[in-house]
Design an enzyme around this catalytic site. Structure first.
Site, PDB file in Angstrom:
ATOM      1  N   LYS A  92       0.839  -1.200   0.000  1.00 11.01           N
ATOM      2  CA  LYS A  92       0.000   0.000   0.000  1.00 11.01           C
ATOM      3  C   LYS A  92       0.877   1.254   0.000  1.00 11.01           C
ATOM      4  CE  LYS A  92      -1.984   2.668   3.148  1.00 11.01           C
ATOM      5  NZ  LYS A  92      -2.096   3.966   2.429  1.00 11.01           N
ATOM      6  N   GLU A 128       9.910   1.001  10.812  1.00 13.07           N
ATOM      7  CA  GLU A 128      10.876   2.080  10.625  1.00 13.07           C
ATOM      8  C   GLU A 128      10.101   3.368  10.828  1.00 13.07           C
ATOM      9  OE1 GLU A 128      12.489   5.134   9.315  1.00 13.07           O
ATOM     10  OE2 GLU A 128      12.344   4.307   7.293  1.00 13.07           O
ATOM     11  N   CYS A 136      12.699  11.079   7.855  1.00  7.72           N
ATOM     12  CA  CYS A 136      12.682  10.556   9.222  1.00  7.72           C
ATOM     13  C   CYS A 136      14.047  10.657   9.889  1.00  7.72           C
ATOM     14  CB  CYS A 136      12.185   9.119   9.233  1.00  7.72           C
ATOM     15  SG  CYS A 136      13.053   8.035   8.084  1.00  7.72           S
ATOM     16  N   GLU A 159       9.400  15.381  16.577  1.00  8.37           N
ATOM     17  CA  GLU A 159       9.754  15.319  15.166  1.00  8.37           C
ATOM     18  C   GLU A 159       8.896  16.320  14.401  1.00  8.37           C
ATOM     19  OE1 GLU A 159      10.567  11.913  11.815  1.00  8.37           O
ATOM     20  OE2 GLU A 159       8.751  11.731  13.014  1.00  8.37           O
TER      21      GLU A 159
END
Length: 816
Positions: free
Chosen positions: A194, A268, A302, A399
């Site tokens: 996906k 991850e 990331c 983040e």
């Protein structure tokens, strides 16, 4: 004569003309599909269904309509993958290698189209799509074509996991596809993939290439949709493996959702990566590395170096250079080949970035933005520098996922490491220093899965990528990434017969005679029998083992432990939450065990084996009475062998040195996880305990273990063995008691880095997987299935070592 400063000033003031990339071919491709796409299932395209728009972030213009997959679509995709998997596996490594090679060649042939589609759909500069993303995609398929050719020889005792469900984010759409699909296919898995809701176009183009390459129907299935589609993949009972890249919060939900399902899982997740600049660094080179680290892909990475840590004595000079460089970054049309910073993926993400920057100002930090004009259309955000934020400030811990850099200073290398590790994340880090000795001293101390020395954002298919802590677990790329799509192929067979050469009990009737002599005289029984004027046996008081000392349980309770014949064998302390807390504290203090050389740890394990061997008969007799097993002597011998096995591995479970296509090497280091909590099974209580504890100790972990709830006394008998074997206090801590209660405490403890549970309680295994989602600690369970601990093929091996370690990849350039 023009000075260097004048040349810099001239270059800084120079205005480059536009250099636009034509979108004509990509637009023609979209038009050829009527700008509507169905799903790719079982080698064919479904008719477009209920859909949603995908738009160009730089202009807001709609590019195409994408189908929202339904639960029935997911069922069809999974069923197709399941049907195709046996044939794909039987095709063999060479057959799969040919098809992966064909995919690599096709991507290469259509590289420009894919790059333009990626930029239109994602908003990243065309230079990045063209020069970084697509070449790496090609590299991954070539590299894994090689692995497909070799996998059956390199991993002879392994098999593919089966059907993989793969979910990726929007920041590197096609590259993330390659990271996941290439190794899965190489190993013989089939998959349901996906792409992100915002960026599905290149995945759909890849599906066409799968058809052109001749992949068998059902091997690759691509379904599009929003979060509900991803949730349906995660929850599907016929998927064997979930590979997810995305936010930490969604990763935590996936860990909870898959708990107890038996699905293999790799995550991850997010990051807040430190970019450390020492005073002796080449500051100009470090500035360029910083640009590549935080402003690459608009900071929507990331592993972006979003926390700048600069040694205090060069901080002012370095920040001046950073500001000058920021002022020269070109922000604008991503299709312009001279653009440095493109568009943010959508207005909601842009607003989140703005809100976090405003929060920093509200907390007293200074927010600096270079003079720049934002385009009138699209979602753009300028490069931003924040200074004066505290270490606990929201922008220093959260983040941001945008082009925002938070800077602070440090004085010593030790302080740099402390600041760098002051985060719940642990994905990546950069270290800049002209002293390679300093850089390689700091790198292993950083809690990060990847460390770049004097470089930033280096990636290659041959090198693993992934994080520690709440950045997830598992790896993408390299040998370790391949292992995510394999599992041990354990033969279904009984354990081997007793070794003929082994006879630990000397003289007379051996074990039979010893057992006869002990009937009625063990534990609370009497010497010489239970009647007449026999002398009572001395009570043996079992305690906990914490910090190298025997300790009474905090609650003051003990439980009766029965022998195999139902008689009372003794009592074991009932550990509680506070006892676990004390054990974890003792483990955390014993950093010396982790710092010790592998040779030293091996010597201790050998010494434990030696001292256990000297008491083998005693342990066999007690074990037989406790469990009623006729194989007690074999269990003791296997325990000694297992200690020897992991003593042998301690200094041989080496890392690797990769040679990516750059001037330099990548050192893949096997590092301990930290503190591991263990719930040990009732089966083979001595052997299973040592089979779990020994590999963890061999690799430098500290352990808090809960031995068999039913037969704990055989482990409490080991305390004297440990005390006479130079095992440092706190390296191994033992708390007896209720497996379920203590497992909950261990799984929820924030300072436990991994939790193992290998008893036959399927519900308990699922529970620790759910509870481990709190800080996303690694979990390894048997899902309630019994393991034959006596069988060396099942009770020991590389899988135990891999579970007890994590790979850190340190990139070390040279010759540049």
């Amino acid at each position: 004569m023009t000075t260097a400063q004048e040349i810099t000033a001239i270059m800084s003031s120079h205005e480059y003309g536009p250099s636009p990339e034509s979108p004509a071919e990509a637009q023609a491709w979209l038009a050829a599909h009527g700008r509507r796409f169905g799903l790719f299932i079982d080698g064919t395209w479904t008719a477009p269904g209920a859909d949603f728009a995908t738009s160009n972030p730089a202009t807001g213009a709609e590019l195409a309509r994408i189908t929202q997959a339904t639960p029935a679509d997911i069922d069809a995709a999974v069923a197709a993958a399941r049907r195709a998997q046996p044939g794909w596996r039987k095709l063999g490594g060479h057959g799969r290698a040919r098809l992966l090679y064909a995919l690599a060649r096709l991507i290469q042939k259509h590289a420009r189209l894919l790059a333009v589609l990626e930029t239109l759909d994602n908003g990243k500069p065309i230079r990045e799509s063209r020069d970084i993303d697509i070449p790496l995609v090609i590299r991954h398929f070539y590299h894994h074509a090689g692995w497909a050719q070799l996998v059956e020889r390199e991993f002879p005792a392994h098999e593919p996991v089966g059907v993989a469900g793969q979910i990726v984010p929007w920041n590197f759409p096609l590259l993330m596809l390659a990271w996941k699909i290439a190794p899965a296919l190489a190993c013989g898995n089939t998959l349901v993939f996906k792409p992100a809701e915002f960026t599905s176009l290149t995945a759909l183009a890849f599906a066409e290439l799968c058809q052109e390459a001749g992949l068998p129907p059902g091997v690759v299935n691509i379904v599009t949709g929003d979060g509900a589609t991803g949730a349906a993949i995660v929850a599907h009972p016929d998927i064997d493996k979930i590979a997810f890249t995305g936010s930490t919060e969604v990763g935590r939900q996936i860990r909870i959702a898959t708990a107890g399902s038996g699905k293999k899982l790799s995550l991850e997740l997010g990051g807040k990566s430190p970019f450390i600049v020492f005073a002796d660094a080449d500051l100009d080179a470090a500035v360029e590395g910083l640009v590549d680290s935080i402003w690459f892909n608009q900071g929507q990475v990331c592993c972006a170096g979003s926390r700048l840590l600069v040694q205090e004595r060069v901080q002012e000079r370095f920040l001046a250079k950073v500001k000058a460089r920021m002022a020269n970054l070109r922000l604008g049309d991503p299709m312009d080949k001279s653009t440095d910073i493109g568009a943010i993926i959508d207005p909601i993400q842009r607003q989140r970035i703005a809100d976090l920057a405003a929060t920093a100002e509200g907390e007293g930090a200074t927010v600096w933005v270079p003079p720049c004009t934002l385009p009138a259309q699209g979602s753009f955000y300028p490069p931003t520098l924040i200074t004066g934020a505290g270490t606990s400030a929201i922008v220093a811990q959260t983040e941001i996922f945008g082009p925002v850099l938070v800077a602070m200073s440090f004085r010593t290398p030790g302080e740099a490491v402390q600041l760098a590790n002051n985060s719940v994340y642990g994905l990546a880090a950069c270290v800049w220093s002209e002293s390679i000795s300093l850089a390689l001293d700091v790198a292993p101390k950083l809690k990060a899965g990847v460390v770049w020395v004097n470089s930033a954002n280096q990636f290659d298919a041959s090198c693993g990528f992934g994080g520690y802590r709440e950045s997830g677990f598992g790896r993408e790329g390299g040998r370790e990434g391949l292992e995510e799509y394999l599992r041990p192929a354990l033969p279904s067979r009984d354990h081997p017969p007793h070794p003929k050469s082994f006879s630990p009990l000397k003289g007379g009737e051996g074990l039979k005679g010893s057992l006869s002599a002990l009937q009625g005289g063990e534990g609370r029984g009497e010497v010489g029998g239970a009647t007449g004027n026999a002398v009572p046996a001395i009570d043996r008081t079992a305690k906990l083992y914490i910090g190298g000392k025997q300790a009474r349980p905090d609650g003051g309770y003990s439980r009766r432990i029965l022998a195999a014949d139902g008689s009372q064998l003794g009592e074991a302390p009932e550990g509680n939450r506070k006892d676990i807390r004390n054990a974890v504290e003792a483990a955390l203090k014993q950093e010396g065990w982790t710092a010790a050389s592998a040779h030293n740890r091996a010597q201790v394990l050998y010494y434990i084996a030696e001292n256990l061997s000297a008491r083998a008969e005693e342990f066999a007799v007690r074990l037989a009475r406790m469990t009623g097993s006729a194989e007690a002597a074999l269990e003791v011998e296997r325990s000694i062998e297992r200690l020897f096995t992991y003593a042998a591995w301690a200094d041989k479970f080496d890392g690797r040195v990769h040679s990516p296509p750059i001037p330099g090497v990548v050192i893949a280091m096997n590092e301990p996880l930290g503190v591991i909590g263990m719930i040990c099974p009732d089966e083979a209580p001595l052997l299973s305990f040592l089979s779990l504890a020994a590999p963890a100790l061999a690799l430098g972990n500290r352990v808090v273990a809960v031995p068999s709830e039913r037969h704990p006394l055989i482990v409490t008998d080991l305390y004297q063995v440990f005390d006479t074997s130079d095992l440092p206090g706190g390296a191994l801590n033992i708390v007896t008691g209720s497996a379920s209660e203590l497992a909950r405490t261990l799984a929820g403890h924030a300072e436990i880095d991994a939790i193992w549970r290998h008893d036959t309680e399927a519900g308990g295994c699922a529970e620790v997987e759910r509870l481990s989602a709190g800080n996303l600690k690694r979990s390894w369970t048997g899902n309630g299935a019994a393991r034959d601990w006596l069988d060396p093929l099942k009770g020991e091996g590389p899988e135990f070592l891999r579970q007890a370690s994590q790979v850190k990849n340190v990139w070390v350039p040279y010759g540049v």
